[in-house]
Design an enzyme around this catalytic site. Sequence first.
Site, mmCIF file in Angstrom:
data_model
loop_
_atom_site.group_PDB
_atom_site.id
_atom_site.type_symbol
_atom_site.label_atom_id
_atom_site.label_comp_id
_atom_site.label_asym_id
_atom_site.label_seq_id
_atom_site.Cartn_x
_atom_site.Cartn_y
_atom_site.Cartn_z
ATOM 1 N N SER A 125 0.826 -1.209 0.000
ATOM 2 C CA SER A 125 0.000 0.000 0.000
ATOM 3 C C SER A 125 0.858 1.257 0.000
ATOM 4 O O SER A 125 0.353 2.343 -0.214
ATOM 5 C CB SER A 125 -0.939 0.009 1.205
ATOM 6 O OG SER A 125 -0.205 -0.120 2.390
ATOM 7 N N HIS A 146 -3.214 -3.360 -5.883
ATOM 8 C CA HIS A 146 -3.502 -2.817 -4.548
ATOM 9 C C HIS A 146 -4.989 -2.887 -4.210
ATOM 10 O O HIS A 146 -5.791 -2.117 -4.739
ATOM 11 C CB HIS A 146 -2.997 -1.361 -4.482
ATOM 12 C CG HIS A 146 -3.208 -0.699 -3.161
ATOM 13 N ND1 HIS A 146 -3.556 0.619 -3.032
ATOM 14 C CD2 HIS A 146 -3.135 -1.189 -1.890
ATOM 15 C CE1 HIS A 146 -3.687 0.918 -1.753
ATOM 16 N NE2 HIS A 146 -3.441 -0.160 -1.046
ATOM 17 N N GLU A 158 -6.360 -1.032 -7.387
ATOM 18 C CA GLU A 158 -5.460 -0.226 -8.222
ATOM 19 C C GLU A 158 -4.443 -1.166 -8.879
ATOM 20 O O GLU A 158 -3.781 -1.947 -8.176
ATOM 21 C CB GLU A 158 -4.707 0.805 -7.360
ATOM 22 C CG GLU A 158 -5.603 1.881 -6.774
ATOM 23 C CD GLU A 158 -4.863 2.878 -5.875
ATOM 24 O OE1 GLU A 158 -5.254 4.044 -5.846
ATOM 25 O OE2 GLU A 158 -3.890 2.480 -5.189
ATOM 26 N N ASN A 196 -4.504 6.757 -1.962
ATOM 27 C CA ASN A 196 -3.868 7.193 -0.722
ATOM 28 C C ASN A 196 -3.241 8.575 -0.848
ATOM 29 O O ASN A 196 -3.022 9.267 0.152
ATOM 30 C CB ASN A 196 -2.834 6.169 -0.240
ATOM 31 C CG ASN A 196 -3.521 4.947 0.352
ATOM 32 O OD1 ASN A 196 -4.714 5.007 0.673
ATOM 33 N ND2 ASN A 196 -2.810 3.846 0.475
#
Length: 508
Positions: A125, A146, A158, A196
């Site tokens: 991550s 991800h 992702e 993120n």
Amino acid sequence: MGFDANRPDLLIGVIGAGAMGRGIAQVAAAGGIRVRLTDAKPGAAQEALKFIDGMLKRAAEKGGMTTEQATAATARIQIVDGPADLTPCQAVIEAIVENPDVKQKLFAELEAIVADDCIIASNTSSLSVTLLANKLKHPGRFAGFHFFNPVPLMRLVEVIDGVLTEPWVGDALMALGRRMTREPVRVKDAPGFLVNQVGRGYSLEASHLVSEGIASFVEVDRVMRDVGGFRMGPFELMDLTALDVTQPASELLYAQFFHEARYRPSLVMRSRLDAGILGRKVKRGFYDYASGQQAVAPEATAPSARPQSVWVSQAEPGGHSALTQLLDKLGAPVEAGAKPSARALIFVTPLGEDTTTCALEQGLDPRRTVAVDTLFPMAKRRTIMTCPITEPAFRDAAHGLLASDGVPVVVAKDSPGFIAQRIIAMIVNIGCSVAQNQTATPADIDKAVTLGLNYPHGPLAFGDRLGPERILKVLNNMQRVYGDQRYRPTLWLSRRARLGVSLLTLDN
Ligand code: NAI
């Protein structure tokens, strides 16, 4: 290459059977894919399989699939001893501890075992996909894949192309993700990938404004739920994810971006982490959870004070019109003159400026000036702010008046961009930076953020709804008032705002 995500006998390996690996194995098996699952900790994979079996049975009870489908899905998962048993796999997904050295060692070991065209993917991550690939003989076969926690409920995945990832690998993972009933988006390797990165805007800007004494975290949460339309405020969200996860991730992202000011972490959050006030899991975070529930102080009652008369600045025509409409509805005594009378309460409606700057630049009496955030609908909650010398009587009169129809009002200290303006402008700006840096397409940015973060709108659509030119103004004014590069608008945003087109517009 020869990868066919839809072949009936597809076989994948999943290494690491923790929170993520078990979820990945579950959705793969539910998508008809055979899975070999392994974990270094004795018994962990078996325990994960039992857990998956329970989850699939529960899904069948809830009508998400038939009992036969659930049983068949569990039967597709085979527990194996270690990577050596993954030779026949067409793809291997790694979901072990987030440590680059341990991961790289595993990839080197794997490469010696699997076929040359076997895809190796990491669920990391926070680590650079490009860096994770750099000890491989064939880095072209490596990519990020991800997933989000909890995997069965979070449909986003992702697919991250590292610098050397060959295009067929990303294509194959997109197809594999769809077969796993996920919604894949294609992302170019970047710190925080897509979701993120954008997610930092919410928590960090909220943290900075609380650190500056502008509002309490409870007030910020209330504003972001009621005004911004977010399901959770930034602080209750941080309590849920826990500060020992969020803060190191923020600090790492900031370092990976070579100290880009937009991602600057918060000192106060670091102190709270050092103090061990981590969130729900230790029953104490921004809120108290000792009773098992989030303890929230009741809202303060609005003062009964009312102004003798009110004057609204026309410096922001949109804000002037929105506020005078509301004041008419509230039956407020609004003055029509070009200047406020000697005893009038003065309202300003800035975009990205603080009350002090507005009052001084417009030649208004700061002791009687109160700012109102009119960028957002004012039906559910209103935000006002004062300058350091606004007299309490005028503050209370403004508060009392704007709460007189029962809508709660948050009274903030002076802030360029109030609360919601600055947090949302930051999210929009970071979304634009992701687009400008070609990390993902505008449409995928919005799709990923709504699916992965549950935001009411993607960052680009959010900017479009509020008006790109207004977001640009918020940011330009914030940068001017703060003198901080953190708020400088991206060129993606400023070009589209000045050209009067949607933030989703691609270059011709
Ligand atoms: P976890 O701690 O729940 O599970 C990791 C598992 O890997 C453990 O069962 C451990 O025994 C096993 N393991 C450790 N080293 C191993 C090795 N060398 N070989 C085989 N097995 C090994 O961790 P979690 O949360 O499942 O995270 C796994 C990966 O997924 C990490 O890279 C993490 O950054 C990433 N990730 C985590 C998310 C989350 O919310 N927890 C979200 C998205 C990605």
